[in-house]
Design a protein around this motif. Structure first.
Motif, PDB file in Angstrom:
ATOM      1  N   MET A   1       0.845  -1.192   0.000  1.00 51.11           N
ATOM      2  CA  MET A   1       0.000   0.000   0.000  1.00 51.11           C
ATOM      3  C   MET A   1       0.882   1.244   0.000  1.00 51.11           C
ATOM      4  SD  MET A   1      -2.919   1.194   2.734  1.00 51.11           S
ATOM      5  CE  MET A   1      -3.951  -0.210   2.383  1.00 51.11           C
ATOM      6  N   LEU A   2       0.554   2.186  -0.902  1.00 49.04           N
ATOM      7  CA  LEU A   2       1.384   3.365  -1.067  1.00 49.04           C
ATOM      8  C   LEU A   2       1.421   4.232   0.184  1.00 49.04           C
ATOM      9  CD1 LEU A   2       0.488   4.430  -4.735  1.00 49.04           C
ATOM     10  CD2 LEU A   2       2.587   3.321  -3.914  1.00 49.04           C
ATOM     11  N   ALA A   3       0.319   4.275   0.923  1.00 50.21           N
ATOM     12  CA  ALA A   3       0.293   5.079   2.142  1.00 50.21           C
ATOM     13  C   ALA A   3       1.313   4.563   3.157  1.00 50.21           C
ATOM     14  CB  ALA A   3      -1.114   5.066   2.740  1.00 50.21           C
ATOM     15  N   LEU A   4       1.399   3.233   3.293  1.00 53.71           N
ATOM     16  CA  LEU A   4       2.382   2.654   4.204  1.00 53.71           C
ATOM     17  C   LEU A   4       3.805   2.926   3.722  1.00 53.71           C
ATOM     18  CD1 LEU A   4       0.739  -0.781   5.122  1.00 53.71           C
ATOM     19  CD2 LEU A   4       0.960   1.247   6.576  1.00 53.71           C
ATOM     20  N   LEU A   5       4.002   2.914   2.385  1.00 49.29           N
ATOM     21  CA  LEU A   5       5.310   3.224   1.826  1.00 49.29           C
ATOM     22  C   LEU A   5       5.708   4.659   2.165  1.00 49.29           C
ATOM     23  CD1 LEU A   5       7.746   2.503   0.071  1.00 49.29           C
ATOM     24  CD2 LEU A   5       6.409   3.209  -1.933  1.00 49.29           C
ATOM     25  N   ALA A   6       4.750   5.578   2.045  1.00 52.38           N
ATOM     26  CA  ALA A   6       5.034   6.979   2.365  1.00 52.38           C
ATOM     27  C   ALA A   6       5.421   7.133   3.834  1.00 52.38           C
ATOM     28  CB  ALA A   6       3.811   7.844   2.049  1.00 52.38           C
ATOM     29  N   LEU A   7       4.702   6.447   4.714  1.00 49.29           N
ATOM     30  CA  LEU A   7       5.045   6.488   6.137  1.00 49.29           C
ATOM     31  C   LEU A   7       6.436   5.903   6.385  1.00 49.29           C
ATOM     32  CD1 LEU A   7       1.636   5.348   7.688  1.00 49.29           C
ATOM     33  CD2 LEU A   7       2.614   7.645   7.764  1.00 49.29           C
ATOM     34  N   SER A   8       6.762   4.846   5.645  1.00 44.01           N
ATOM     35  CA  SER A   8       8.049   4.184   5.813  1.00 44.01           C
ATOM     36  C   SER A   8       9.204   5.086   5.372  1.00 44.01           C
ATOM     37  CB  SER A   8       8.067   2.873   5.019  1.00 44.01           C
ATOM     38  OG  SER A   8       9.266   2.167   5.247  1.00 44.01           O
ATOM     39  N   VAL A   9       8.984   5.907   4.344  1.00 49.26           N
ATOM     40  CA  VAL A   9      10.032   6.839   3.893  1.00 49.26           C
ATOM     41  C   VAL A   9      10.374   7.818   5.013  1.00 49.26           C
ATOM     42  CG1 VAL A   9      10.563   8.721   2.291  1.00 49.26           C
ATOM     43  CG2 VAL A   9       9.485   6.636   1.453  1.00 49.26           C
ATOM     44  N   GLY A  10       9.346   8.307   5.715  1.00 49.58           N
ATOM     45  CA  GLY A  10       9.606   9.176   6.850  1.00 49.58           C
ATOM     46  C   GLY A  10      10.378   8.450   7.937  1.00 49.58           C
ATOM     47  N   GLY A  11      10.014   7.182   8.188  1.00 52.59           N
ATOM     48  CA  GLY A  11      10.737   6.382   9.168  1.00 52.59           C
ATOM     49  C   GLY A  11      12.193   6.177   8.773  1.00 52.59           C
ATOM     50  N   PHE A  12      12.435   6.021   7.464  1.00 59.99           N
ATOM     51  CA  PHE A  12      13.804   5.876   6.963  1.00 59.99           C
ATOM     52  C   PHE A  12      14.623   7.128   7.264  1.00 59.99           C
ATOM     53  CE2 PHE A  12      16.794   6.729   3.463  1.00 59.99           C
ATOM     54  CZ  PHE A  12      17.635   5.639   3.585  1.00 59.99           C
ATOM     55  N   GLY A  13      14.041   8.279   6.975  1.00 60.91           N
ATOM     56  CA  GLY A  13      14.756   9.525   7.219  1.00 60.91           C
ATOM     57  C   GLY A  13      15.068   9.739   8.687  1.00 60.91           C
ATOM     58  N   VAL A 167      11.673  16.172   2.891  1.00 57.03           N
ATOM     59  CA  VAL A 167      10.754  16.844   1.959  1.00 57.03           C
ATOM     60  C   VAL A 167      10.002  15.816   1.122  1.00 57.03           C
ATOM     61  CG1 VAL A 167      10.628  18.401  -0.034  1.00 57.03           C
ATOM     62  CG2 VAL A 167      12.136  18.957   1.887  1.00 57.03           C
ATOM     63  N   LEU A 168      10.713  14.770   0.654  1.00 56.12           N
ATOM     64  CA  LEU A 168      10.080  13.698  -0.111  1.00 56.12           C
ATOM     65  C   LEU A 168       9.024  12.983   0.724  1.00 56.12           C
ATOM     66  CD1 LEU A 168       9.992  11.922  -2.675  1.00 56.12           C
ATOM     67  CD2 LEU A 168      11.787  10.520  -1.650  1.00 56.12           C
ATOM     68  N   ALA A 169       9.367  12.678   1.984  1.00 54.84           N
ATOM     69  CA  ALA A 169       8.406  12.013   2.872  1.00 54.84           C
ATOM     70  C   ALA A 169       7.188  12.894   3.112  1.00 54.84           C
ATOM     71  CB  ALA A 169       9.084  11.669   4.194  1.00 54.84           C
ATOM     72  N   LEU A 170       7.420  14.191   3.253  1.00 51.61           N
ATOM     73  CA  LEU A 170       6.313  15.128   3.472  1.00 51.61           C
ATOM     74  C   LEU A 170       5.382  15.150   2.263  1.00 51.61           C
ATOM     75  CD1 LEU A 170       5.037  17.272   5.294  1.00 51.61           C
ATOM     76  CD2 LEU A 170       6.578  18.963   4.259  1.00 51.61           C
ATOM     77  N   ALA A 171       5.963  15.167   1.065  1.00 47.77           N
ATOM     78  CA  ALA A 171       5.148  15.151  -0.148  1.00 47.77           C
ATOM     79  C   ALA A 171       4.341  13.859  -0.243  1.00 47.77           C
ATOM     80  CB  ALA A 171       6.045  15.317  -1.380  1.00 47.77           C
ATOM     81  N   GLY A 172       4.975  12.732   0.068  1.00 45.35           N
ATOM     82  CA  GLY A 172       4.263  11.457   0.035  1.00 45.35           C
ATOM     83  C   GLY A 172       3.152  11.400   1.065  1.00 45.35           C
ATOM     84  N   LEU A 173       3.426  11.952   2.244  1.00 48.79           N
ATOM     85  CA  LEU A 173       2.420  11.975   3.309  1.00 48.79           C
ATOM     86  C   LEU A 173       1.195  12.775   2.878  1.00 48.79           C
ATOM     87  CD1 LEU A 173       1.709  11.366   6.310  1.00 48.79           C
ATOM     88  CD2 LEU A 173       2.871  13.511   6.890  1.00 48.79           C
ATOM     89  N   VAL A 174       1.425  13.943   2.292  1.00 51.66           N
ATOM     90  CA  VAL A 174       0.318  14.819   1.891  1.00 51.66           C
ATOM     91  C   VAL A 174      -0.503  14.195   0.771  1.00 51.66           C
ATOM     92  CG1 VAL A 174      -0.226  17.049   0.832  1.00 51.66           C
ATOM     93  CG2 VAL A 174       1.465  16.918   2.677  1.00 51.66           C
ATOM     94  N   THR A 175       0.164  13.544  -0.182  1.00 50.46           N
ATOM     95  CA  THR A 175      -0.543  13.060  -1.366  1.00 50.46           C
ATOM     96  C   THR A 175      -1.061  11.630  -1.248  1.00 50.46           C
ATOM     97  OG1 THR A 175       1.574  12.378  -2.353  1.00 50.46           O
ATOM     98  CG2 THR A 175       0.756  14.580  -2.895  1.00 50.46           C
ATOM     99  N   LEU A 176      -0.449  10.799  -0.431  1.00 49.21           N
ATOM    100  CA  LEU A 176      -0.775   9.371  -0.440  1.00 49.21           C
ATOM    101  C   LEU A 176      -1.483   8.872   0.818  1.00 49.21           C
ATOM    102  CD1 LEU A 176       2.565   7.988  -1.963  1.00 49.21           C
ATOM    103  CD2 LEU A 176       0.389   8.346  -3.139  1.00 49.21           C
ATOM    104  N   VAL A 177      -1.252   9.510   1.946  1.00 46.07           N
ATOM    105  CA  VAL A 177      -1.847   9.032   3.194  1.00 46.07           C
ATOM    106  C   VAL A 177      -3.233   9.637   3.356  1.00 46.07           C
ATOM    107  CG1 VAL A 177      -1.648   8.986   5.702  1.00 46.07           C
ATOM    108  CG2 VAL A 177       0.394   8.714   4.280  1.00 46.07           C
ATOM    109  N   PRO A 178      -4.261   8.810   3.483  1.00 46.09           N
ATOM    110  CA  PRO A 178      -5.621   9.345   3.627  1.00 46.09           C
ATOM    111  C   PRO A 178      -5.797  10.048   4.969  1.00 46.09           C
ATOM    112  CG  PRO A 178      -5.639   6.983   3.976  1.00 46.09           C
ATOM    113  CD  PRO A 178      -4.251   7.329   3.511  1.00 46.09           C
ATOM    114  N   LYS A 179      -6.740  10.988   4.985  1.00 45.64           N
ATOM    115  CA  LYS A 179      -7.050  11.680   6.227  1.00 45.64           C
ATOM    116  C   LYS A 179      -7.897  10.767   7.105  1.00 45.64           C
ATOM    117  CE  LYS A 179      -9.238  15.824   8.146  1.00 45.64           C
ATOM    118  NZ  LYS A 179      -9.961  17.084   7.846  1.00 45.64           N
ATOM    119  N   THR A 180      -7.409  10.485   8.278  1.00 47.56           N
ATOM    120  CA  THR A 180      -8.164   9.683   9.242  1.00 47.56           C
ATOM    121  C   THR A 180      -8.522  10.557  10.438  1.00 47.56           C
ATOM    122  OG1 THR A 180      -6.122   8.941  10.298  1.00 47.56           O
ATOM    123  CG2 THR A 180      -7.032   7.541   8.570  1.00 47.56           C
TER     124      THR A 180
END
Length: 386
Positions: A1-13, A167-180
């Protein structure tokens, strides 16, 4: 799931920020004109700053939508690393490290809640493991690569790259992670803090600190053990650390799968195996092949505990899962500090380079006793394991 990937990029950083500087201390100390020991405070200061960040900042973000809370935390992360990259002196560098660390506990704590909300209940531990996959990849690939880049292009280039990852993680978070929505049925803030003192929650937090602190104390002093006791050359150590990183990555997957089946049983079994592996590493240290195998198992078993420990504390902290999740991240870092300090004291007392395996196994055994006590207490009160 792309949302989990976006979260993981932030975790990587974030993982890269915490650990990469350990491979750049000489360059940093020379450039900022401080001693190696002073430069080392940039590592310890970060770890300690995670604790107030988790306990002071996370509560103020819990009423917001989790997605936007993570946006704010990643902004802290980017600002802190940019400040570190630009730092004209040690004091500014230290301030940048502290600012970046303030995002650490909240990001993984709130991120774990979001990750769990994105999947069916029976896959929640695996979703949390996906979030932490970024942290393991940071150790497997990011830290060695960061050290190499820092040696070639200067240590500041590494922090500019980390800022770009933010910055990449932030962009992924904004575009891929749904609002919960924020955690439902949250208790008032004062009651949430009191929830942390519930026996099951408190024992889970201390277990996290002891189990992970024991492993990290051993890992911190693994390089001199491998070189001076096992007899490996300096050039072989990075490859051995890759084996440890492979173990981390595999452990993250195995731990998520096991915790989805039964988090309490997973934590219990792994807490039994970990001190055995640590002591096995100490016993095998004089034998190169066996030492390499035990090092890989250390990474696998040690990091396999993470999804279960995180899932357990979230489950027992109903009404305060976000705060408890962030506090558990702080417990990981506090445990790291305890484990490294205890191992350092043992070495300084001339107990030898094997001594961190003894102190590390001792901490993990304390964690094992706590988890057994917690299970017995839950059984007496007829609290289900799952």
């Amino acid at each position: 799931m792309l949302a989990l990937l976006a979260l993981s990029v932030g975790g990587f950083g974030i993982g890269l920020t915490e650990f990469v500087i350990a491979g750049l201390l000489t360059e940093v100390s020379t450039d900022l004109d401080v001693s190696i020991s002073q430069a080392g405070h940039l590592v310890g200061g970060y770890a300690l700053a995670v604790v107030p960040g988790a306990l002071a900042i996370t509560p103020f973000l819990m009423k917001r939508a989790p997605k936007y809370a993570l946006v704010l935390l990643l902004t802290f992360f980017i600002v802190g690393n940019t400040l570190s990259a630009w730092a004209p002196n040690y004091e500014v560098m230290f301030a940048g490290r502290i600012i970046a660390a303030l995002a650490h506990g909240g990001y993984f704590g709130i991120g774990a809640v979001i990750a769990a909300a994105l999947v069916p209940e029976h896959r929640r531990a695996s979703a949390v493991a996906a979030l932490f996959a970024g942290l393991t990849i940071a150790n497997v690939l990011g830290v060695p690569a960061g050290a190499f880049v820092g040696q070639q292009l200067g240590w500041r280039s590494v922090f500019w790259i980390i800022s770009a990852i933010g910055v990449l993680a932030l962009a992924g978070l904004v575009t891929l992670v749904p609002k919960t929505q924020p955690e439902q049925n949250q208790l008032p803030l004062g009651q949430q803090f009191r929830t942390l003192a519930r026996p099951q929650v408190l024992m889970s937090l201390v277990t996290t600190a002891m189990v992970f602190g024991g492993m990290f104390g051993v890992f911190t002093y693994i390089e001199p053990l491998l070189r001076e006791v096992t007899g490996y050359s300096a050039s072989a150590v990075p490859w051995l650390l890759v084996l440890f990183g492979v173990g981390l990555f595999a452990g993250n997957i195995v731990g998520g799968w096991a915790a989805d089946k039964n988090a309490d049983n997973a934590v219990l079994i792994l807490s039994i195996l970990l001190p055995a592996v640590i002591l096995g590493l100490g016993a095998a240290a004089a034998f190169p092949v066996f030492a390499a195998i035990m090092l890989t198992l250390l990474g696998l078993v040690g990091f396999a505990t993470v999804p279960g420990l995180q899932a357990r504390v979230m489950r027992h902290a109903k009404g305060a899962a976000t705060l408890a999740s962030a506090t558990n991240i702080a417990a990981f870092n506090l445990g790291n500090t305890i484990g490294v300090s205890l191992a350092g004291v043992a070495i300084a007392a001339d107990y030898g380079l094997h001594s961190p395996t003894i102190s590390g196994a001792g901490l993990t055994l304390i964690g094992l006793l706590l988890i057994i006590s917690a299970r017995m207490a839950a059984h007496k009160k007829n609290v289900p394991a799952q």
